[in-house]
Design an enzyme around this catalytic site. Sequence first.
Site, PDB file in Angstrom:
ATOM      1  N   ARG A  93      84.211  44.232  49.847  1.00 26.01           N
ATOM      2  CA  ARG A  93      84.195  45.089  51.043  1.00 26.01           C
ATOM      3  C   ARG A  93      83.288  46.288  50.804  1.00 26.01           C
ATOM      4  O   ARG A  93      82.540  46.695  51.701  1.00 26.01           O
ATOM      5  CB  ARG A  93      85.615  45.564  51.376  1.00 26.01           C
ATOM      6  CG  ARG A  93      85.623  46.568  52.525  1.00 26.01           C
ATOM      7  CD  ARG A  93      87.008  47.025  52.918  1.00 26.01           C
ATOM      8  NE  ARG A  93      86.933  48.045  53.948  1.00 26.01           N
ATOM      9  CZ  ARG A  93      87.984  48.574  54.576  1.00 26.01           C
ATOM     10  NH1 ARG A  93      89.205  48.171  54.262  1.00 26.01           N
ATOM     11  NH2 ARG A  93      87.833  49.495  55.502  1.00 26.01           N
ATOM     12  N   ASN A 147      90.408  39.216  58.973  1.00 25.07           N
ATOM     13  CA  ASN A 147      89.166  39.727  59.545  1.00 25.07           C
ATOM     14  C   ASN A 147      87.954  39.042  58.937  1.00 25.07           C
ATOM     15  O   ASN A 147      88.043  38.493  57.836  1.00 25.07           O
ATOM     16  CB  ASN A 147      89.076  41.241  59.305  1.00 25.07           C
ATOM     17  CG  ASN A 147      89.800  42.028  60.376  1.00 25.07           C
ATOM     18  OD1 ASN A 147      89.770  41.673  61.545  1.00 25.07           O
ATOM     19  ND2 ASN A 147      90.447  43.101  59.966  1.00 25.07           N
ATOM     20  N   CYS A 170      94.912  40.082  66.606  1.00 25.82           N
ATOM     21  CA  CYS A 170      94.523  41.321  65.928  1.00 25.82           C
ATOM     22  C   CYS A 170      95.520  42.418  66.287  1.00 25.82           C
ATOM     23  O   CYS A 170      96.039  42.459  67.406  1.00 25.82           O
ATOM     24  CB  CYS A 170      93.119  41.725  66.385  1.00 25.82           C
ATOM     25  SG  CYS A 170      92.508  43.303  65.738  1.00 25.82           S
ATOM     26  N   ASP A 171      95.774  43.320  65.334  1.00 24.18           N
ATOM     27  CA  ASP A 171      96.762  44.371  65.601  1.00 24.18           C
ATOM     28  C   ASP A 171      96.162  45.618  66.240  1.00 24.18           C
ATOM     29  O   ASP A 171      96.914  46.514  66.639  1.00 24.18           O
ATOM     30  CB  ASP A 171      97.512  44.748  64.322  1.00 24.18           C
ATOM     31  CG  ASP A 171      96.633  45.455  63.304  1.00 24.18           C
ATOM     32  OD1 ASP A 171      95.401  45.457  63.459  1.00 24.18           O
ATOM     33  OD2 ASP A 171      97.187  46.002  62.329  1.00 24.18           O
ATOM     34  N   HIS A 200      87.677  43.157  68.511  1.00 28.92           N
ATOM     35  CA  HIS A 200      87.063  44.442  68.171  1.00 28.92           C
ATOM     36  C   HIS A 200      85.920  44.780  69.122  1.00 28.92           C
ATOM     37  O   HIS A 200      84.987  45.501  68.760  1.00 28.92           O
ATOM     38  CB  HIS A 200      86.562  44.449  66.715  1.00 28.92           C
ATOM     39  CG  HIS A 200      87.662  44.552  65.711  1.00 28.92           C
ATOM     40  ND1 HIS A 200      87.430  44.673  64.357  1.00 28.92           N
ATOM     41  CD2 HIS A 200      89.009  44.544  65.854  1.00 28.92           C
ATOM     42  CE1 HIS A 200      88.584  44.736  63.707  1.00 28.92           C
ATOM     43  NE2 HIS A 200      89.554  44.661  64.609  1.00 28.92           N
ATOM     44  N   TYR A 262      86.599  50.137  68.199  1.00 30.42           N
ATOM     45  CA  TYR A 262      85.462  49.586  67.463  1.00 30.42           C
ATOM     46  C   TYR A 262      84.180  49.558  68.296  1.00 30.42           C
ATOM     47  O   TYR A 262      83.087  49.408  67.738  1.00 30.42           O
ATOM     48  CB  TYR A 262      85.778  48.172  66.974  1.00 30.42           C
ATOM     49  CG  TYR A 262      86.726  48.138  65.808  1.00 30.42           C
ATOM     50  CD1 TYR A 262      86.264  48.166  64.493  1.00 30.42           C
ATOM     51  CD2 TYR A 262      88.109  48.076  66.003  1.00 30.42           C
ATOM     52  CE1 TYR A 262      87.139  48.133  63.419  1.00 30.42           C
ATOM     53  CE2 TYR A 262      88.986  48.040  64.939  1.00 30.42           C
ATOM     54  CZ  TYR A 262      88.503  48.076  63.647  1.00 30.42           C
ATOM     55  OH  TYR A 262      89.371  48.048  62.582  1.00 30.42           O
ATOM     56  N   ARG A 282      84.510  53.693  53.743  1.00 33.04           N
ATOM     57  CA  ARG A 282      85.941  53.515  53.992  1.00 33.04           C
ATOM     58  C   ARG A 282      86.606  52.688  52.898  1.00 33.04           C
ATOM     59  O   ARG A 282      87.781  52.888  52.579  1.00 33.04           O
ATOM     60  CB  ARG A 282      86.161  52.871  55.364  1.00 33.04           C
ATOM     61  CG  ARG A 282      87.631  52.796  55.755  1.00 33.04           C
ATOM     62  CD  ARG A 282      87.823  52.392  57.189  1.00 33.04           C
ATOM     63  NE  ARG A 282      87.589  53.504  58.084  1.00 33.04           N
ATOM     64  CZ  ARG A 282      87.610  53.399  59.412  1.00 33.04           C
ATOM     65  NH1 ARG A 282      87.817  52.240  59.987  1.00 33.04           N
ATOM     66  NH2 ARG A 282      87.405  54.456  60.181  1.00 33.04           N
TER      67      ARG A 282
END
Length: 440
Positions: A93, A147, A170-171, A200, A262, A282
């Site tokens: 990531r 994701n 998706c939450d 998103h 997003y 992040r």
Amino acid sequence: MKRYNIVIVGGGSTWTPGLLQSLCKKKESFPLARLVMYDINAERQQVIGEFAKVLFKEKYTELDFEYTTDKEVAFKDVDFVFCQMRTGGYAMREKDEKIPLSFGVIGQETCGAGGFAYGMRSIRDMIQLVNDVRELSPEAWILNYTNPAAIVAEALNRQFPNDKKVLNICDQPVNLLRSYGRLLGRDPYEFEPVYFGLNHFGWFTHLFDKEGKDLVPVIKDIVNERGFIPVDAEQRDKSWLDTYATVKDMVTDFPDYLPNTYLQYYYYPEYKAKKLDPNFTRANEVMNGREKRVFEECRHISEVGTAEGSSVVHNDAHGDMIVEVAESIAFNRNRIYIIITENNGLVANIQDDAMVEVAATLGINGPRPFGVGKIGTFYKGMMEQQLAYEKLTVDAYFEGSYNKALQALTLNRTIVDAKKARKILDALIEANKGYWPELK
């Protein structure tokens, strides 16, 4: 009442403790017989697994629980699979975020070039997961929130077109609904949302209360006056507070609807890229913050032998959502959720094979989605460009096509320049050796 067997894929995730707490909280409405946590990273999962033993000893004594790295143990005779895997972990990531930023474009977990890289890694493992589950539990519901959900959903729909028990969800819409509830001082469970888009990448067009009043105009007025914060603002990292704060800009510039947070990466790609720190993204924030907090607290609970007074969970929307989704399916509750599904006319002027995100009731036979009719030119244009990027990304994976990958990144609004897209793609190929198929 029937008791269910479930498996959590990605048991070593920092989100798992919250999910375990949600299962305890909802044990009367969604009772379990057996719970297995599964992860390929035994060391990470052990920390969460030992915490879980303490938690269940105090709050769920009747539950048969274990954690494992053996898929035969994990997937045998299960009713629900909760899937939250992260192929490559936080190390990859970090590369997803920092490589694009080194070329002056947005580096983000699910959007832009970072989302492309993550998606290309996720497809292989998600396909393998579905095959493994179907071999051992042919009728299990696979509730996937891995994701980037849009790319994963597109790939799974192509690979398993007739599997009607794979649900991608998706939450973030749930987080937004809870945040609207905080803003209005209302119970978000009473809201009836109307929503369209891609994962998103969507908009709330209406949000009705139980009297039928549309609350979208009220929320827009409040956001314009006071700004917007998440429901759990006091526990959020700074980057998330900045993300929610930008909603005010989006509502000012495009006041028709309430945007998914997003969308700021696509509305303001140059501005957002300049605001991001190429040396501390992040991923670093999570590794130095939530990651450390969660694992330290889980280790502490294991040592002292009690979870009473634990602060290990700071955002229960993630856990509550997936448990409530399973409950709605298991007991045919037909509650409304925002899910990802094949379009087939739901958004009337978008192609039928698009994997769109819309509101739907969820019951024992799966989702029954609500159509929204035709959408305006601006939103159609935004969606079609993003949709083309997502489909080309999945084409690139299945065909092993460098050209399709280049087309995808060139179309993405966070990049748009083909020469820059080629440089980013080449750097990502080098970083993702062993994870991606070979692109020719």
